[in-house]
Design a protein around this motif. Sequence first.
Motif, mmCIF file in Angstrom:
data_model
loop_
_atom_site.group_PDB
_atom_site.id
_atom_site.type_symbol
_atom_site.label_atom_id
_atom_site.label_comp_id
_atom_site.label_asym_id
_atom_site.label_seq_id
_atom_site.Cartn_x
_atom_site.Cartn_y
_atom_site.Cartn_z
ATOM 1 N N GLU A 1 -91.611 -28.905 -91.885
ATOM 2 C CA GLU A 1 -90.625 -29.121 -92.951
ATOM 3 C C GLU A 1 -89.211 -29.061 -92.375
ATOM 4 O O GLU A 1 -88.356 -29.891 -92.707
ATOM 5 N N GLN B 1 -96.581 -32.143 -92.110
ATOM 6 C CA GLN B 1 -96.231 -31.181 -93.157
ATOM 7 C C GLN B 1 -97.170 -31.310 -94.349
ATOM 8 O O GLN B 1 -97.644 -30.309 -94.893
ATOM 9 N N ASN C 1 -93.364 -35.462 -91.216
ATOM 10 C CA ASN C 1 -93.623 -35.415 -92.665
ATOM 11 C C ASN C 1 -95.128 -35.479 -92.948
ATOM 12 O O ASN C 1 -95.628 -34.765 -93.824
ATOM 13 N N LYS D 1 -89.656 -38.636 -87.845
ATOM 14 C CA LYS D 1 -89.654 -38.089 -89.201
ATOM 15 C C LYS D 1 -90.958 -38.417 -89.933
ATOM 16 O O LYS D 1 -91.499 -37.578 -90.657
ATOM 17 N N THR E 1 -88.600 -32.194 -90.311
ATOM 18 C CA THR E 1 -88.332 -33.342 -91.178
ATOM 19 C C THR E 1 -86.907 -33.303 -91.713
ATOM 20 O O THR E 1 -86.207 -34.324 -91.738
#
Length: 280
Positions: A239, A22, A19, A15, A242
């Motif tokens: 996105e 992103q 992230n 994650k 995540t």
Amino acid sequence: MKAIKRRIKSVGSTKQITNAMQLVASSKLRKAKTRAEQTRPYFNELYKTMCEIASSKDSFSTVYTIKREVKQKLYIVIAGDRGLAGGYNSNILKLAASAHAGDAQKPKIIAIGKKAVEYFSKRDYEIVASFTNIAEDIKPNTAQDISDLAIKMFADGEVDEVEVFYTMFISAMSQQPENMKLLPLDTQAIDTAGVNIAYDPSPEAVFNRIVPRFTASLLMCAVVESYASEVGARRTAMEAATDNAEAMTESLSLLYNRARQASITNEIIDIVSGASAQSN
């Protein structure tokens, strides 16, 4: 419980990576979107000028507008240099592959982007040139080099048609794979009544002089559009990744808590059972 804990830690690490990617894609997207929007007016105005020249007389004809029997094609395919961008790369490569499904001969390829190079080299296409790591900040002279190569192959008769495959940037959430015939040029006939422009030495000579600049501009615009599409697709994909990691973490945490509660319950049952046995 230990296995679930390790899994939660692993998902948490993933994650953090998605992230971060992103955020980077979001930052690059603003610049790429602005650049794509700025290139369109120049291309449109140049195309309009070429149409005006081509419409200046009824007998207009040059080597770049004459259609001939198509025996050999040249595809300029623009894909990404990296993955993790959802269906961005696969969509444009599938479009290029399906475009010649009924042809007797495979097209020659100018591959832009590492993914395009990898795809066509593994499938025994003739790659006449490859360009990697140029999309993010493509220079006009690089676009001109690609254009000059395509024009020379067409003018020399090595290929009878040139097509460019790229991805049109619509929005951060939407990108559309497209293909456009680059050569022979198909200019629109426009009304030039009332326009009195003299072309020296001739409309054809002026047109031929503009063709390299026009094709280079078109290619640069296509690369810029494709890069904006790639960044937008990557941002959307990261996105979603995540969000999936967050959902998975919540699910694993719930599973861990249940396992922990079950373990505590079993321990209490064992203690109560042991106490009952001693009292008896």
